[in-house]
Write a protein that holds these residues in place. Structure first.
Motif, PDB file in Angstrom:
ATOM      1  N   ILE A  47       0.858  -1.194   0.000  1.00 32.40           N
ATOM      2  CA  ILE A  47       0.000   0.000   0.000  1.00 32.40           C
ATOM      3  C   ILE A  47       0.889   1.237   0.000  1.00 32.40           C
ATOM      4  O   ILE A  47       1.831   1.309   0.780  1.00 32.40           O
ATOM      5  N   VAL A  48       0.596   2.165  -0.895  1.00 31.30           N
ATOM      6  CA  VAL A  48       1.365   3.419  -0.933  1.00 31.30           C
ATOM      7  C   VAL A  48       0.454   4.583  -0.543  1.00 31.30           C
ATOM      8  O   VAL A  48      -0.644   4.740  -1.094  1.00 31.30           O
ATOM      9  N   VAL A  49       0.906   5.371   0.418  1.00 32.10           N
ATOM     10  CA  VAL A  49       0.220   6.609   0.801  1.00 32.10           C
ATOM     11  C   VAL A  49       1.022   7.753   0.186  1.00 32.10           C
ATOM     12  O   VAL A  49       2.189   7.951   0.536  1.00 32.10           O
ATOM     13  N   THR A  50       0.419   8.487  -0.737  1.00 29.11           N
ATOM     14  CA  THR A  50       1.202   9.528  -1.436  1.00 29.11           C
ATOM     15  C   THR A  50       1.512  10.725  -0.549  1.00 29.11           C
ATOM     16  O   THR A  50       2.498  11.414  -0.792  1.00 29.11           O
ATOM     17  N   GLY A  51       0.693  10.980   0.497  1.00 31.35           N
ATOM     18  CA  GLY A  51       0.760  12.297   1.136  1.00 31.35           C
ATOM     19  C   GLY A  51       0.453  13.317   0.055  1.00 31.35           C
ATOM     20  O   GLY A  51      -0.181  12.990  -0.960  1.00 31.35           O
ATOM     21  N   ASP A  52       0.872  14.548   0.224  1.00 31.31           N
ATOM     22  CA  ASP A  52       0.727  15.539  -0.853  1.00 31.31           C
ATOM     23  C   ASP A  52       1.868  15.314  -1.836  1.00 31.31           C
ATOM     24  O   ASP A  52       2.985  15.021  -1.434  1.00 31.31           O
ATOM     25  N   TYR A  53       1.591  15.467  -3.119  1.00 31.57           N
ATOM     26  CA  TYR A  53       2.666  15.257  -4.094  1.00 31.57           C
ATOM     27  C   TYR A  53       2.437  16.081  -5.346  1.00 31.57           C
ATOM     28  O   TYR A  53       1.358  16.616  -5.576  1.00 31.57           O
ATOM     29  N   LYS A  54       3.492  16.224  -6.139  1.00 34.57           N
ATOM     30  CA  LYS A  54       3.353  16.782  -7.487  1.00 34.57           C
ATOM     31  C   LYS A  54       4.342  16.084  -8.397  1.00 34.57           C
ATOM     32  O   LYS A  54       5.296  15.457  -7.936  1.00 34.57           O
ATOM     33  N   ARG A  55       4.119  16.199  -9.706  1.00 30.16           N
ATOM     34  CA  ARG A  55       4.985  15.547 -10.685  1.00 30.16           C
ATOM     35  C   ARG A  55       5.921  16.532 -11.388  1.00 30.16           C
ATOM     36  O   ARG A  55       6.862  16.117 -12.047  1.00 30.16           O
ATOM     37  N   ARG A  56       5.600  17.846 -11.306  1.00 28.22           N
ATOM     38  CA  ARG A  56       6.487  18.849 -11.922  1.00 28.22           C
ATOM     39  C   ARG A  56       7.814  18.836 -11.183  1.00 28.22           C
ATOM     40  O   ARG A  56       7.845  18.674  -9.966  1.00 28.22           O
ATOM     41  N   LEU A  57       8.882  19.090 -11.916  1.00 32.33           N
ATOM     42  CA  LEU A  57      10.182  19.143 -11.266  1.00 32.33           C
ATOM     43  C   LEU A  57      10.267  20.379 -10.382  1.00 32.33           C
ATOM     44  O   LEU A  57       9.759  21.442 -10.730  1.00 32.33           O
ATOM     45  N   ASN A  99      -7.617  40.362  -2.840  1.00 29.98           N
ATOM     46  CA  ASN A  99      -7.192  41.565  -3.567  1.00 29.98           C
ATOM     47  C   ASN A  99      -5.915  41.331  -4.360  1.00 29.98           C
ATOM     48  O   ASN A  99      -5.010  42.171  -4.370  1.00 29.98           O
ATOM     49  N   VAL A 100      -5.821  40.185  -4.993  1.00 29.40           N
ATOM     50  CA  VAL A 100      -4.611  39.850  -5.742  1.00 29.40           C
ATOM     51  C   VAL A 100      -4.704  40.411  -7.153  1.00 29.40           C
ATOM     52  O   VAL A 100      -5.626  40.117  -7.910  1.00 29.40           O
ATOM     53  N   GLU A 101      -3.747  41.266  -7.473  1.00 38.73           N
ATOM     54  CA  GLU A 101      -3.683  41.915  -8.783  1.00 38.73           C
ATOM     55  C   GLU A 101      -3.017  40.992  -9.800  1.00 38.73           C
ATOM     56  O   GLU A 101      -3.356  40.973 -10.978  1.00 38.73           O
ATOM     57  N   LEU A 102      -2.040  40.240  -9.330  1.00 40.40           N
ATOM     58  CA  LEU A 102      -1.252  39.371 -10.204  1.00 40.40           C
ATOM     59  C   LEU A 102      -1.314  37.920  -9.693  1.00 40.40           C
ATOM     60  O   LEU A 102      -0.460  37.502  -8.905  1.00 40.40           O
ATOM     61  N   PRO A 103      -2.340  37.167 -10.108  1.00 39.70           N
ATOM     62  CA  PRO A 103      -2.423  35.774  -9.639  1.00 39.70           C
ATOM     63  C   PRO A 103      -1.407  34.902 -10.365  1.00 39.70           C
ATOM     64  O   PRO A 103      -1.338  34.939 -11.592  1.00 39.70           O
ATOM     65  N   LEU A 104      -0.612  34.146  -9.610  1.00 38.76           N
ATOM     66  CA  LEU A 104       0.381  33.251 -10.202  1.00 38.76           C
ATOM     67  C   LEU A 104      -0.042  31.812  -9.880  1.00 38.76           C
ATOM     68  O   LEU A 104      -0.135  31.439  -8.710  1.00 38.76           O
ATOM     69  N   ILE A 105      -0.314  31.035 -10.924  1.00 37.86           N
ATOM     70  CA  ILE A 105      -0.784  29.661 -10.691  1.00 37.86           C
ATOM     71  C   ILE A 105       0.445  28.763 -10.532  1.00 37.86           C
ATOM     72  O   ILE A 105       0.960  28.206 -11.494  1.00 37.86           O
ATOM     73  N   ILE A 106       0.929  28.705  -9.314  1.00 33.59           N
ATOM     74  CA  ILE A 106       2.089  27.867  -8.995  1.00 33.59           C
ATOM     75  C   ILE A 106       1.675  27.009  -7.803  1.00 33.59           C
ATOM     76  O   ILE A 106       1.370  27.532  -6.740  1.00 33.59           O
ATOM     77  N   SER A 107       1.632  25.703  -8.020  1.00 36.16           N
ATOM     78  CA  SER A 107       1.160  24.813  -6.974  1.00 36.16           C
ATOM     79  C   SER A 107       2.179  23.731  -6.664  1.00 36.16           C
ATOM     80  O   SER A 107       2.909  23.291  -7.550  1.00 36.16           O
ATOM     81  N   ASP A 108       2.205  23.286  -5.409  1.00 32.34           N
ATOM     82  CA  ASP A 108       3.049  22.158  -5.030  1.00 32.34           C
ATOM     83  C   ASP A 108       2.257  20.856  -4.985  1.00 32.34           C
ATOM     84  O   ASP A 108       2.743  19.844  -4.489  1.00 32.34           O
ATOM     85  N   HIS A 109       1.029  20.911  -5.523  1.00 35.08           N
ATOM     86  CA  HIS A 109       0.203  19.701  -5.613  1.00 35.08           C
ATOM     87  C   HIS A 109       0.070  19.269  -7.069  1.00 35.08           C
ATOM     88  O   HIS A 109       0.175  20.091  -7.985  1.00 35.08           O
ATOM     89  N   ALA A 110      -0.235  17.979  -7.248  1.00 39.47           N
ATOM     90  CA  ALA A 110      -0.563  17.469  -8.573  1.00 39.47           C
ATOM     91  C   ALA A 110      -1.826  18.149  -9.076  1.00 39.47           C
ATOM     92  O   ALA A 110      -2.766  18.362  -8.312  1.00 39.47           O
ATOM     93  N   ASP A 111      -1.853  18.491 -10.364  1.00 42.19           N
ATOM     94  CA  ASP A 111      -3.110  18.986 -10.942  1.00 42.19           C
ATOM     95  C   ASP A 111      -3.903  17.776 -11.466  1.00 42.19           C
ATOM     96  O   ASP A 111      -3.499  16.618 -11.282  1.00 42.19           O
TER      97      ASP A 111
END
Ligand SMILES: [Zn+2]
Ligand SMILES: [Zn+2]
Length: 334
Positions: free
Chosen positions: A110-120, A272-284
């Motif tokens: 059994i594998v528990v991923t915890g939080d993860y992402k695939r991007r380097l 009130n974010v003027e410049l939203p940056l879509i940068i995530s440490d989670h898998a999309d």
């Protein structure tokens, strides 16, 4: 004979490994805990013995002053637990020290991923797909609408805003553990060698990353810098400080935030974010589904996030799946 996989139980307060009498990322204090990573919804204070990677233990020490009971594990080294259970930690690519945990017992994996992402991510080793019978996956961004663009594009937009309005500064809200350091590392990779200014709350975590060998370049504290010197520079603060009074000491800041949630316009407006940056440490969404396909487990258990859509995707793809009703895990700012 016990039913398949009955030795691991999803209880509301965490995942329990019954024969070893220990928990993964418990939300209440327990005697024995295995911790996937240092974010506060996974790594809480008050446990007896804690098994985690050395950086995760350092992060917990920093946040909770936990000094005793830590048992450091190395990626890839199996550890024998009680009740004939073996645990092996593997990189999850989420933040410094983050791990997936492979549990083996009675011939089952059994594998528990915890939080993860695939991007380097230049600040932590990449996720490794681990063959298993049951994959317990996170689903924070488990909706098809969540697609994270390449991080280079978002960093280029940030640097573009800085160049076109040199009389202002760009204030970026970024989670103090992981996001802030990754953003800084990506800015350095993009050639940005200027000093980057930090809100005081980010200082110690950045130092900890540097102790683990990450070169973040010229970092300076806001408190030590006159207002006029900040024009044309990047300032990083925790998301909670984005709209605080202290921002008055900044020269007409362009308010930005680095988060997967910035895909949702309403979330950006709320802060009130003027410049939203879509940068995530989670898998999309694509990373979540392609990881399930790649690991190809007999069963997929889905937790903390948007379980329903991923459950439906599994059904449509003839995969056995179920949603676990765990509570207390939120990555609001990530
Ligand atoms: Zn996390
Ligand atoms: Zn989480």
């Amino acid at each position: 004979m016990a039913a398949d996989f009955s030795w691991i139980r999803a209880e509301p307060t965490g995942i329990r490994i019954a024969p070893a009498d220990c928990w993964i990322d418990p939300v209440r204090p327990v005697e024995r805990a295995l911790i996937t990573h240092g974010h506060s919804d996974h790594a809480r204070g008050g446990h007896g013995r804690i098994m985690a990677t050395a950086p995760t233990l350092s992060i917990m020490r920093l946040r909770y002053g936990v000094e005793q009971g830590g048992f450091p594990v190395t990626y890839g080294d199996p550890v024998e637990l009680a009740g004939d259970v073996t645990a092996t930690f593997f990189p999850a690519g989420h933040v410094l020290g983050s791990a997936q945990i492979l549990l083996e017992h009675a011939g089952e994996r059994i594998v528990v991923t915890g939080d993860y992402k695939r991007r380097l991510d230049p600040t932590c080793p990449a996720f490794v797909p681990i063959p298993c019978d049951v994959l317990i996956t996170e689903a924070t961004f488990g909706l098809p609408v969540f697609h994270h663009p390449p991080v280079e594009e978002e960093v280029a937009r940030l640097l573009g805003a800085l160049m076109t309005q040199p009389e202002r500064c760009v204030l970026v809200g970024a989670y103090a553990l992981g996001k802030a350091q990754r953003l800084i590392a990506e800015l350095r990779l993009a050639g940005h060698s200027q000093p980057i200014y930090l809100h005081g709350a980010m200082e110690r975590m950045c130092q900890l990353y540097e102790e683990y060998g990450m070169d973040l370049g010229d970092l300076r504290l806001i408190a030590d810098t006159p207002k006029a010197d900040l024009a044309g520079h990047i300032v990083i603060c925790p998301p909670s400080a984005l709209n605080d009074r202290w921002t008055r000491r900044l020269p007409d800041p362009i308010t930005a935030m680095a988060s997967g949630w910035m895909r949702v316009r309403q979330r950006a407006r709320q802060r009130n974010v003027e410049l939203p940056l879509i940068i995530s440490d989670h898998a999309d969404w694509d990373e979540l589904t392609s990881t399930i396909s790649e690991v190809n487990p007999a069963e997929t258990w889905i937790t903390h996030g948007r379980e329903e859509a991923l459950l439906r995707w599994c059904e449509l793809n003839q995969r056995r799946a179920r949603a676990l009703a765990l509570v207390g895990y939120e990555d609001e700012d990530d």
